[in-house]
Structures are given as C-alpha cells and as structure tokens.
Design an enzyme around this catalytic site. Sequence first.
Site, PDB file in Angstrom:
ATOM      1  N   HIS A   1      -5.489  13.033   2.536  1.00  0.00           N
ATOM      2  CA  HIS A   1      -4.382  12.267   1.961  1.00  0.00           C
ATOM      3  C   HIS A   1      -3.350  11.961   3.046  1.00  0.00           C
ATOM      4  CE1 HIS A   1      -5.499  12.519  -2.230  1.00  0.00           C
ATOM      5  NE2 HIS A   1      -5.414  13.819  -2.294  1.00  0.00           N
TER       6      HIS A   1
ATOM      7  N   HIS B   1      -8.979  18.540   2.577  1.00  0.00           N
ATOM      8  CA  HIS B   1      -8.719  17.582   1.495  1.00  0.00           C
ATOM      9  C   HIS B   1      -7.305  17.007   1.607  1.00  0.00           C
ATOM     10  CE1 HIS B   1      -8.958  16.093  -2.763  1.00  0.00           C
ATOM     11  NE2 HIS B   1      -7.651  16.210  -2.633  1.00  0.00           N
ATOM     12  N   GLU B   2      -6.333  17.895   1.639  1.00  0.00           N
ATOM     13  CA  GLU B   2      -4.947  17.413   1.670  1.00  0.00           C
ATOM     14  C   GLU B   2      -4.664  16.635   2.945  1.00  0.00           C
ATOM     15  OE1 GLU B   2      -3.252  17.309  -0.947  1.00  0.00           O
ATOM     16  OE2 GLU B   2      -4.531  18.648  -2.100  1.00  0.00           O
TER      17      GLU B   2
HETATM   18 ZN    ZN Z   1      -6.265  15.116  -3.720  1.00  0.00          ZN
END
Ligand code: ZN
Length: 728
Positions: free
Chosen positions: A502, A498-499
């Site tokens: 980003h 997830h990170e």
């Molecule tokens: Zn996030």
Amino acid sequence: MLKHITAFITCSAIVLGTIHAPAVAADAKFDPSNPFYAPSTLPFHAPPFDKIKDEDYQPAIEAGMAEQLSEIQAIADNPAAATFDNTMVAMEKAGQLFQRAMAAFRVVAGANTNPVLQKVRTEEAPKLAAHRDAIYLNAKLFARVASLYQQRATLKLDPESLRLLGVTYDMFVRSGANLSEADKTKLKKLNEEISTLSNAFSTKLLAATKDGAYLTTDKSALAGLSDAQIAAAAQAAQSRKQEGYVLPLQNTTQQPDLASLSVRATREALFEKSWDRTERSDANDTRDDIAHLAQLRARRAQLLGYPNHAAWKLGDQMAKTPEAALKFMDALVPGATAKAASEGKDIQDVIDAQKGGFTLQPWDWNFYSEQVRKAKYDLNDAEVKPYFELNNVLENGVFYAANQLYGITFKERRDIPVYHPDVRVFEVSDADGKPLALFYCDYFKRDNKNGGAWMDSFVEQSKLLGTLPVVYNVANLPKPTPGEPAFISFTDVTTMFHEFGHALNGMFANTEYPSLSGAATARDFVEFPSQFNEHWALYPAALAHYARHYKTGAPMPADLVAKIKKAENFNQGYKLTELVAAAELDMQWHTLAASAALQQPDAFEKQALAKMHLLLAAVPPRYRSSYFSHIWNSGYSAGYYAYLWSEMLDDDAYQWFEEHGGLTRANGDRFRQMVLSRGNTFGKDVCSLARQRPERRTDDEVPRLAGVRTLERGAGNGHAAVRWRAQT
Ligand SMILES: [Zn+2]
C-alpha cells in the site's frame, strides 16, 4: 488494511488542498501559534509532531472546515462561467489547512489515542459529516460541476483531467446532489447520525478490546507459551498495573496464542474473551449501535435511489453490484468449507489419537492444527522466528525487495518528529537519487491503538500542488520486552510486505490531482498492490537476503525454507472459510432493505451464516458482527470482499512476473509505471497489467473467471481455493 480518507470522511475530491498559499483561517479565534496554522516547514511538509499538542487538533480542524467552506463558496459564487480551471482545479486546491490537520489527527486518533483525542473525535464526527454534506450538497457548486460534465466531450481535456471530472461528478451524484431540498435535509440528518454511531462503535470497541484481555495470576495456565511470550504477558500486566499475566486481544476472532496454549480451559477462556468482547458490559456493548447503523445506512441508500447500502457502495467499484460480489463469494463457499472440513477431520484424528475425549471446538483449532502442521510439515513457529527479527525483515526484506524491483533506497531520518517513540521514519530516494517520499512505520501493538494494520498518508503526492508523498504503515505486532529482539512470525512478515505494498502505491503516485493520487482507487482494487507485494516475502532471492539468524547471521537452512513454502498451503480451508464468512456477513448486513426491521445482531448473524452454509461449529467468522471494525467504522462496509476480489489481480500479476524473470528492475519499473504510479486515473481499464491476458479484458469477466480459477485450484491440487495471506 488501507484506511484512506475514511476515518471520518469517505474518499473525496475535496478534503485535500494546496500547500502553497498561506492559511487564512476564517475563524478569527484560530491562533497563529497553532502548529497547523501554516504549512509545515519540515522536509516533505511532514507534520511537526514535536510541536503538536492534543489541544491543537480541534481548533485546527474547525478552522480548516471553515476555511474550506469559504473557499468552496467562493468557487460556487464565481460570476464567471464554470471552467475546468476555475472550478475543478480550484476545488483540488481548496482545504489545505483542513487536510493537514485531519491527516495528523487520523494517525493519533487511530494509533495513539487518549481520552482528550477521543473526546475531540466524538465531538467532531457529526460536524465532519455535516462539513462533507455542505460541500457535496451545495447546489450552486454542483451546477458548475454538472455543466462542465455535460460539456466534457468538447472541453479538450487530457485523460487525467477528464477522469477527475467524471469521478467528481459521480461523487456529487452519489452523495445526493440531485435530491430535492427536503430530501437533502433528511440525508444530512442521516449522515450525521451514521457518523456519530460509527464513532461510538469505534470508541466502545477499543475499550472492549482492552478490557477483553485474558488475565491470570496462575503461570501454569499459560503452559505452552515460550519464556519470551510469558515475559511479554507479565510485562503487559505490569504496564496495566495488574497482578500476574495478561494476554491482550488481537482484533480477529482467533487469537495467535491459541496455537501454543496447551491448557484447554485457558484456550476456551481466551477464545470466549475474544468472541464476547463487545457483549460483556453494557458500556462497551456495540450491538445496538450496529443494528441501528445497518438500518440508517439502508434508509440513506433508499433516499439516494438504491435498494440497499451495498448497491449504493458498489456503484463505483469493480464488482459494480452486490449480486456480482455475492456470486463471486458464493462460488468459493463449497470448496472452502469442504477443505476446512477435511482439515477439521485431521485435527479430530489427532485429538482422538491422544485420547482427548472431546469434539473439536474453535479454541482447539489452532493448537491442534499446529500439531498437524508439525507432523505433516515438520515445521513449528519457534524454529522459524529467530530468522525473522523485525528490523532485519524491514531493511533486508521489505526494503530490499523494493530496491531490487524499483531501485529505490532508504535512509533513516531520526530528525523527523514522530507521534510515539516506537515510530521510525525513512527518507525514500528514487533510483536516480532524487527524493521520492517519506515513510513512517509504527509496528508494535499498544492498548491505545486500533487493531489490525493499515496504511495512510500525511501528504498526498500531487504535481498540481507540488507535493511529494508522506505515507505511513501501522500494525499490531507483538512488542518484545525492553532490550530483546522483536521476533515475528511469518504471518507478521507477510503483514509487513502487505502494508508496504500500500505504501508503494502511495509513494510512487505520479498524478496531477491529489484526489486521484496513490491509493485513492476503488476499494476492490486497492488491495491489489498490497497483496501483490506479499508475493516477494517468499521469493527465493528476497527470502535468502532477509531470513537470517538474528545471532549468527546464518541464512535460513534450505530445508526450513522448503518447509515454510510447503506449509504455506496448510490450513487454508480454515482461513478462506473464516474470511468468506466475514465477507458474506458484511454483505448480508448491507443488503438489508430500508423496510427491514431493526435486527438482533446475534440472531441475524446466525441466520445469515446459516443461509450461506457457513454456520460451522469449529470455524467461526474472522470477525463477529459486533467487533467487525472494517465494516462499521473504517470504510469497508459492503467492501470486505475486496480482499478476495483483489487476489485474482495480484495472483495474475505475480504470475506475469514469474513468466518474465521475477524480481527485476525492468519488471518493477513496468509495474510501477502501469499500476503503482497511476492512482485512480485508470478509468475502466482498471488493471493495465492484466491486459496482457486477453481473458482479463473487461471488469465484468473478472468475477466469473476468478470463481472458476480459484475453484479449479482448490479441486485440482487439494489446496485451499485461494491462497489467502494473513491480513486484516
Ligand atoms: Zn490491505
């Protein structure tokens, strides 16, 4: 979670600046020996953490503000008529010293703080709010921006420049540029108070979370934990100079150890520690702060011409209005709670079959659901973890998937200085071998680190400034005892993907202007790249590559893989319900009118949840109001729904990938070109990839369709309405 420029200053065209020109500090006291004085000479302009001392931040931030204000004033006072170049481009170039000092300060203040840094943060919070106001409430500057905006149709601007003008003009208006001088004075005072309170909340929460740890000298109270977990608990006690064993709190209501602890009294005690963390001592009680924050935000919204804070915040978001966001969430509630109720019944059956003689409580949920999971799916975490060693997951999973999709490669740079020994740095090269970015990761939990996980940047990509991105991920994964491998759960694996999603949004940024670069998108869009990237964690070719036994290197057996996939849909009613409950709470707090009385947080919370049919004995919200850091101090106020909202975008995009061959360079390059590289340059066509589907053509249709689609999914196959992926 993404922490954009929000630690002190919300997203702005103005906090970024050029790397080229030498810093001319307006404040004569600013010492040239300060490591922020000149641009970093390290590769990619990486912060020189080997030279930066705690005392260096404050003078650099203050000199940076002074320098930026004088640059901005020069733009405002320019006798020449406003042009795009002498106003917009000049603003984009301003504030470089401020940017480099703040970027470094944000990471240490959030991920490696101490009393010195906390003091700086407290002292600077109101000054930073005032600094922002000095720019956005500068009448002469706004007159120039507004005159350009009025002429925009005839300026012959390229689309990105036109977008910059629109976004900046909108930011000025939303920040109060059209107010009377008297109202501007009121607004400045409100902003200052909000900033001070928000910072006070943050400081108290960090202390409360540390103090809230469960402590015992009785090893038998920890029955159910593995030897490694008990050793880590002993280590945690030792590092705090305490006798016995310490289970530190994670930032969410539920605590991971509750799934293993077999002594019910221990579970209850740990849960209570979490639930009441900010209510046990006067020094760390945040309730008064959040009640006042909600009220001050409502007053500010009223001053700016909005009925409430949420209406103001959502004006430039995809959802556009609180009503649209609420409607979207309300539609999820019946399906989510019905599923949670049926999961609760399965759990109660287990308790009864074991002659437990009690009614399921929140602290029992994960312990018994783990048993249901074992029974239903024959899967337990202990069996899985040896295949998920952190470094292996990073290099052979997270990096591998990115390599397959985008052709990028990673090389560790041990020569780049870091702010803590746990931090690692990688140079990222593009498919053609050209340097692309620097990536830092700081994965292990520390007591002086804010909870959760987030991404941010030290340097934003910009063609105008000639900068390449320097981005980082922070998380709170369990740290092993020294010398032991770091085994993580599949939830943690998902957090890493997830990170990194980003981070890719930051690393692939390819825009002219720094303020439109990378993750500077609408809040309810920004979780799209990150949640999209989570999909690769379970993608067969990726999983086969990284899920290998830490000792033997053997791939994860096929039946175990099948079990993990099957179990992905397990307990989703609970997870969706706690998430929707938190998102609804956020929205209830932020739709309060300025005329509403000061709230009692506990009573307000109960009432708000009851109103939404979410006051459930066994399923508390993912965050209680009093420790809901996202909404009180990290930019997600009236925005926590973004995680659910972005889900429809990422599911849709992933489905497109599945229909077009999955993990391939062609697909990855397309996604990079259409989504990841474009930052906030989209305008109204917020999701290029979703344009493949005619039903996704407009923003306005999105909530309606998502509600229908997710509910159909929930009703149709008995799984949770939304496949929620553990993330903060
Ligand atoms: Zn996030």
